[in-house]
Design an enzyme around this catalytic site. Structure first.
Site, short mmCIF file in Angstrom:
data_model
loop_
_atom_site.label_atom_id
_atom_site.label_comp_id
_atom_site.label_asym_id
_atom_site.label_seq_id
_atom_site.Cartn_x
_atom_site.Cartn_y
_atom_site.Cartn_z
N ARG A 233 2.14 4.93 2.46
CA ARG A 233 1.31 3.81 1.68
C ARG A 233 -0.11 4.38 1.85
O ARG A 233 -0.51 5.39 2.47
CB ARG A 233 1.12 2.63 2.65
CG ARG A 233 2.41 1.60 2.69
CD ARG A 233 2.48 0.89 1.40
NE ARG A 233 3.42 0.01 1.34
CZ ARG A 233 4.67 0.02 0.92
NH1 ARG A 233 5.06 1.37 0.30
NH2 ARG A 233 5.85 -0.57 0.79
N ASP A 257 1.83 10.01 -3.96
CA ASP A 257 2.55 9.07 -4.68
C ASP A 257 1.88 7.75 -4.74
O ASP A 257 2.36 6.73 -5.25
CB ASP A 257 4.03 9.24 -4.35
CG ASP A 257 4.97 8.00 -5.37
OD1 ASP A 257 4.82 8.45 -6.52
OD2 ASP A 257 5.73 7.33 -4.84
N GLU A 262 -4.57 1.14 -5.42
CA GLU A 262 -3.54 1.44 -6.41
C GLU A 262 -3.28 -0.01 -7.10
O GLU A 262 -2.66 -0.21 -8.20
CB GLU A 262 -2.40 2.12 -6.14
CG GLU A 262 -1.31 1.20 -5.14
CD GLU A 262 -0.22 1.85 -4.76
OE1 GLU A 262 1.15 1.24 -5.15
OE2 GLU A 262 -0.25 2.87 -4.41
N HIS A 294 3.54 5.78 -7.74
CA HIS A 294 4.35 4.95 -6.90
C HIS A 294 5.70 5.09 -7.37
O HIS A 294 6.40 3.89 -7.51
CB HIS A 294 3.74 3.81 -6.54
CG HIS A 294 4.14 3.05 -5.31
ND1 HIS A 294 3.20 2.44 -4.57
CD2 HIS A 294 5.25 3.07 -4.61
CE1 HIS A 294 4.02 2.05 -3.13
NE2 HIS A 294 5.31 2.48 -3.51
#
Length: 346
Positions: A233, A257, A262, A294
């Site tokens: 996260r 990632d 985001e 992600h």
């Protein structure tokens, strides 16, 4: 019995394909909605029994109240993390279920892919050779063999990542608030992990307790040149502090990632737009930072498991009035809860 009606928020083409295939017997009536769930869009769920949400849907108090008042009985997360759901507030109103393990291999393998790409400059070499530039200048990397990797979070994903690292001959140390028993893992304090690690990889859920666990203070304790990987996260890392750590040449590389802001950016195409997030723009512009959108979970196997488990969670809840994958607020703040709920939480 009438078909169970599902309002499916933040849907993408790959979601539709996997859930349609999993719903092959047409057991559920699924309405796929491109919009994310928020207090402004939750009215779209009216007339349904279930809302199905993903990581960037905002299931806050206001949303829960609206869903409850319109008769929604279940919030079905098609992911493992649930930091975007106010689980404690949902208690006594709407049940929440999740997919605890869709493909831990997918996420762990992506973390290693990011690490290898970064330290061996594969992304830069690819761009160069596309232009027929075969110079090796600036592409020098380093061996993983013999390096120390610090793994934060030793749930299923963390342990698989540890196995991968051991295959490369790396020395593994780990931190987890709830250590795995008899796992053969050397557990250390967070401070010791910061100090000893050449590579740090985050594999823990986001809680109030570990928000910005990587910040200017913790980075000051790390080795100069450390590589940080985050496939969990975004808010585990203070992004602005990370930028400063990289600018100071203290952080050697970052493989991300996920990103703490985001929700309004990832999963969308902004290639023809100006992105207003200056911190993300600075990170992406840095030569030693790799950002993926992600996508660590995104494998065929994982998508199939997500769809099958999500629909099975819904089936189990409506047939048995219980679900083994229910999220209970009593364990929502545990750093690594694998508790299987075998009865209704309320």
């Amino acid at each position: 019995m009438d078909k169970i009606k599902i309002a499916f928020f933040d849907s993408k083409d790959y979601d539709k394909e996997s859930f349609v295939n999993s719903n092959v017997n047409d057991e559920y009536e699924i309405t796929f909605l491109e919009t994310r769930l928020s207090k402004d869009t939750c009215k779209l769920a009216e007339g349904n029994d279930v809302v199905c949400v993903f990581v960037n849907d905002d299931v806050n108090k206001a949303v829960i109240d609206k869903l409850y008042n319109m008769g929604i009985k279940l919030i079905a997360l098609r992911c493992a993390g649930y930091n975007n759901v106010d689980v404690e507030y949902a208690y006594g109103k709407i049940h929440v279920v999740r997919v605890p393990a869709y493909s831990p291999y997918a996420v762990a393998e992506h973390a290693m892919a990011l690490l290898l790409t970064s330290i061996r400059r594969i992304h830069k070499a690819y761009i160069r050779t596309r232009d027929f530039n075969f110079s090796l200048n600036g592409l020098t990397g380093f061996d993983l063999h013999g390096k120390t990797v610090g793994v934060v979070g030793t749930g299923k994903i963390g342990r698989i990542f540890i196995d991968i690292c051991r295959g490369f001959g790396m020395q593994v140390i780990a931190y987890d608030k709830y250590p795995a028993v008899d796992a053969g893992i050397e557990y250390v304090t967070l401070d010791e992990l910061w100090e000893r690690s050449d590579v740090i990889s985050l594999h823990c859920p986001l809680t109030d307790e570990n928000l910005h666990m990587i910040n200017s203070e913790s980075m000051a304790k790390m080795k100069k040149g450390v590589v940080i990987i985050n496939t969990s996260r975004g808010a585990l890392i203070d992004s602005e502090a990370l930028v400063e750590g990289i600018k100071a040449r203290h952080i050697g590389a970052a493989c991300l990632d996920v990103y703490e802001e985001e929700s309004n950016i990832f999963f969308h195409d902004y290639s023809n737009h100006i992105v207003n997030d200056d911190t993300l723009a600075r990170l992406i512009s840095m030569p030693n930072v790799i950002v993926t959108s992600h996508q660590a979970f995104l494998t065929k196997e994982a998508l199939t498991n997500i769809a099958d488990t999500t629909l099975e969670n819904i089936r189990e809840f409506f047939e048995k009035d219980t679900c083994k994958n229910e999220v209970c607020y009593k364990c929502a703040n545990l750093s690594n809860c694998d508790q299987a709920h075998d009865k209704k939480c309320f």
